[in-house]
Write a protein that holds these residues in place. Structure first.
Motif, short mmCIF file in Angstrom:
data_model
loop_
_atom_site.label_atom_id
_atom_site.label_comp_id
_atom_site.label_asym_id
_atom_site.label_seq_id
_atom_site.Cartn_x
_atom_site.Cartn_y
_atom_site.Cartn_z
N SER A 33 -45.71 26.98 6.21
CA SER A 33 -45.33 27.66 4.97
C SER A 33 -44.50 26.73 4.08
CB SER A 33 -44.53 28.92 5.32
OG SER A 33 -44.01 29.52 4.17
N GLU A 34 -43.59 26.00 4.68
CA GLU A 34 -42.77 25.05 3.92
C GLU A 34 -43.61 23.89 3.38
OE1 GLU A 34 -39.53 25.42 2.97
OE2 GLU A 34 -39.80 27.43 3.81
N MET A 35 -44.61 23.45 4.14
CA MET A 35 -45.49 22.38 3.66
C MET A 35 -46.30 22.86 2.46
SD MET A 35 -46.75 20.30 7.01
CE MET A 35 -46.49 21.41 8.37
N VAL A 36 -46.77 24.10 2.51
CA VAL A 36 -47.51 24.67 1.38
C VAL A 36 -46.61 24.69 0.15
CG1 VAL A 36 -48.53 26.81 0.48
CG2 VAL A 36 -49.16 26.00 2.76
N LYS A 37 -45.38 25.19 0.31
CA LYS A 37 -44.44 25.23 -0.83
C LYS A 37 -44.17 23.83 -1.37
CE LYS A 37 -41.86 29.14 0.91
NZ LYS A 37 -40.57 29.53 1.50
N GLU A 38 -43.93 22.88 -0.46
CA GLU A 38 -43.65 21.51 -0.88
C GLU A 38 -44.81 20.92 -1.66
OE1 GLU A 38 -41.54 17.89 -1.20
OE2 GLU A 38 -40.80 19.83 -0.49
N ALA A 39 -46.03 21.12 -1.17
CA ALA A 39 -47.22 20.57 -1.84
C ALA A 39 -47.41 21.22 -3.21
CB ALA A 39 -48.46 20.79 -0.98
N LYS A 40 -47.21 22.53 -3.30
CA LYS A 40 -47.43 23.23 -4.56
C LYS A 40 -46.37 22.91 -5.60
CE LYS A 40 -49.95 27.24 -2.92
NZ LYS A 40 -50.22 28.63 -3.22
N ASN A 41 -45.15 22.71 -5.16
CA ASN A 41 -44.05 22.61 -6.10
C ASN A 41 -43.56 21.20 -6.41
OD1 ASN A 41 -43.88 25.40 -6.35
ND2 ASN A 41 -42.63 25.55 -4.52
N ASN A 42 -43.89 20.22 -5.60
CA ASN A 42 -43.21 18.94 -5.74
C ASN A 42 -44.12 17.74 -5.91
OD1 ASN A 42 -40.57 20.05 -5.52
ND2 ASN A 42 -40.98 20.36 -3.36
N HIS A 43 -45.31 17.92 -6.38
CA HIS A 43 -46.20 16.77 -6.55
C HIS A 43 -45.87 15.96 -7.80
CE1 HIS A 43 -48.40 19.07 -9.56
NE2 HIS A 43 -48.33 20.08 -8.71
N THR A 44 -44.99 16.45 -8.63
CA THR A 44 -44.63 15.72 -9.85
C THR A 44 -43.19 15.23 -9.83
OG1 THR A 44 -44.00 17.76 -10.96
CG2 THR A 44 -46.27 17.02 -11.23
N ARG A 45 -42.55 15.24 -8.69
CA ARG A 45 -41.14 14.82 -8.62
C ARG A 45 -40.95 13.39 -9.09
NH1 ARG A 45 -37.15 17.24 -4.32
NH2 ARG A 45 -37.55 19.40 -4.80
N LEU A 46 -39.80 13.16 -9.68
CA LEU A 46 -39.46 11.83 -10.18
C LEU A 46 -38.96 10.95 -9.04
CD1 LEU A 46 -37.56 12.93 -13.38
CD2 LEU A 46 -39.88 12.02 -13.24
N PRO A 47 -39.12 9.63 -9.16
CA PRO A 47 -38.64 8.72 -8.11
C PRO A 47 -37.15 8.93 -7.84
CG PRO A 47 -39.97 7.54 -9.71
CD PRO A 47 -39.77 8.94 -10.26
N GLY A 48 -36.81 8.82 -6.56
CA GLY A 48 -35.42 8.93 -6.18
C GLY A 48 -34.94 10.33 -5.88
N HIS A 49 -35.74 11.35 -6.16
CA HIS A 49 -35.33 12.73 -5.94
C HIS A 49 -36.03 13.37 -4.76
CE1 HIS A 49 -33.03 12.90 -9.63
NE2 HIS A 49 -34.04 12.30 -10.24
N HIS A 50 -36.75 12.62 -4.00
CA HIS A 50 -37.53 13.19 -2.91
C HIS A 50 -37.05 12.66 -1.58
CE1 HIS A 50 -40.90 14.60 -0.58
NE2 HIS A 50 -41.24 15.32 -1.63
N PRO A 51 -36.90 13.54 -0.56
CA PRO A 51 -36.42 13.10 0.75
C PRO A 51 -37.29 12.03 1.39
CG PRO A 51 -36.69 15.49 0.69
CD PRO A 51 -37.15 14.96 -0.63
N ALA A 52 -38.55 11.95 1.04
CA ALA A 52 -39.44 10.97 1.65
C ALA A 52 -39.01 9.54 1.33
CB ALA A 52 -40.88 11.19 1.19
N TYR A 53 -38.26 9.34 0.23
CA TYR A 53 -37.81 8.00 -0.10
C TYR A 53 -36.88 7.45 0.98
CZ TYR A 53 -39.90 8.41 -4.66
OH TYR A 53 -40.79 8.56 -5.66
N ALA A 54 -36.16 8.32 1.65
CA ALA A 54 -35.25 7.88 2.71
C ALA A 54 -36.01 7.27 3.87
CB ALA A 54 -34.41 9.05 3.20
#
Length: 143
Positions: A34-55
């Motif tokens: 459920s969280e992956m679905v939300k993440e995919a739907k809501n965060n595909h346009t995030r700006l650099p530096g604001h996403h946990p994956a950068y860590a």
């Protein structure tokens, strides 16, 4: 998503009953999907530096770069098959864009515009154990 486990639950504190162990894993998997679905739907346009994956070493150039035009891609992302036990020591669940609901478009976006489904997976999966543990605690609390 598939989870394989040992059927001997003695290594888990207070999780002696296999039935509760399996139910907790399934609830945790469903929450993670459920969280992956939300993440995919809501965060595909995030700006650099604001996403946990950068860590985890991803670069700004790795971020998805597509934006919503019709909402067809986002609308197609869902839990396709809730978690279910498929053998004595395996549980499986499926999320993503199922066949017939925009899947070819989503595949094109994944390949050409950045992996927003993979991005969601990379962001949420490190927390799978926490989701399972929280599900176990909730089951204990509510009997």
């Amino acid at each position: 998503m598939k989870v394989e486990f040992e059927t001997d639950t003695s290594g888990w504190d207070k999780m002696k009953e296999e039935k509760n162990f399996i139910a907790s894993i399934m609830m945790g998997m469903d929450k993670a999907m459920s969280e992956m679905v939300k993440e995919a739907k809501n965060n595909h346009t995030r700006l650099p530096g604001h996403h946990p994956a950068y860590a985890s070493g991803r670069k700004a150039s790795d971020k998805p770069i597509w934006y919503t035009r019709t909402a067809k891609a986002e609308g197609s992302v869902q839990i396709v098959q809730p978690s279910k036990r498929i053998s004595s020591n395996e549980i499986e669940g499926t999320w993503g864009s199922p066949k017939g609901s925009g899947a070819p478009y989503v595949i094109w976006l994944e390949i050409k515009r950045g992996g927003f489904l993979r991005w969601a997976l990379d962001t949420v999966m490190p927390d799978l154990n926490d989701y399972i543990w929280r599900a176990h605690k909730a089951r204990q609390k509510h009997g």
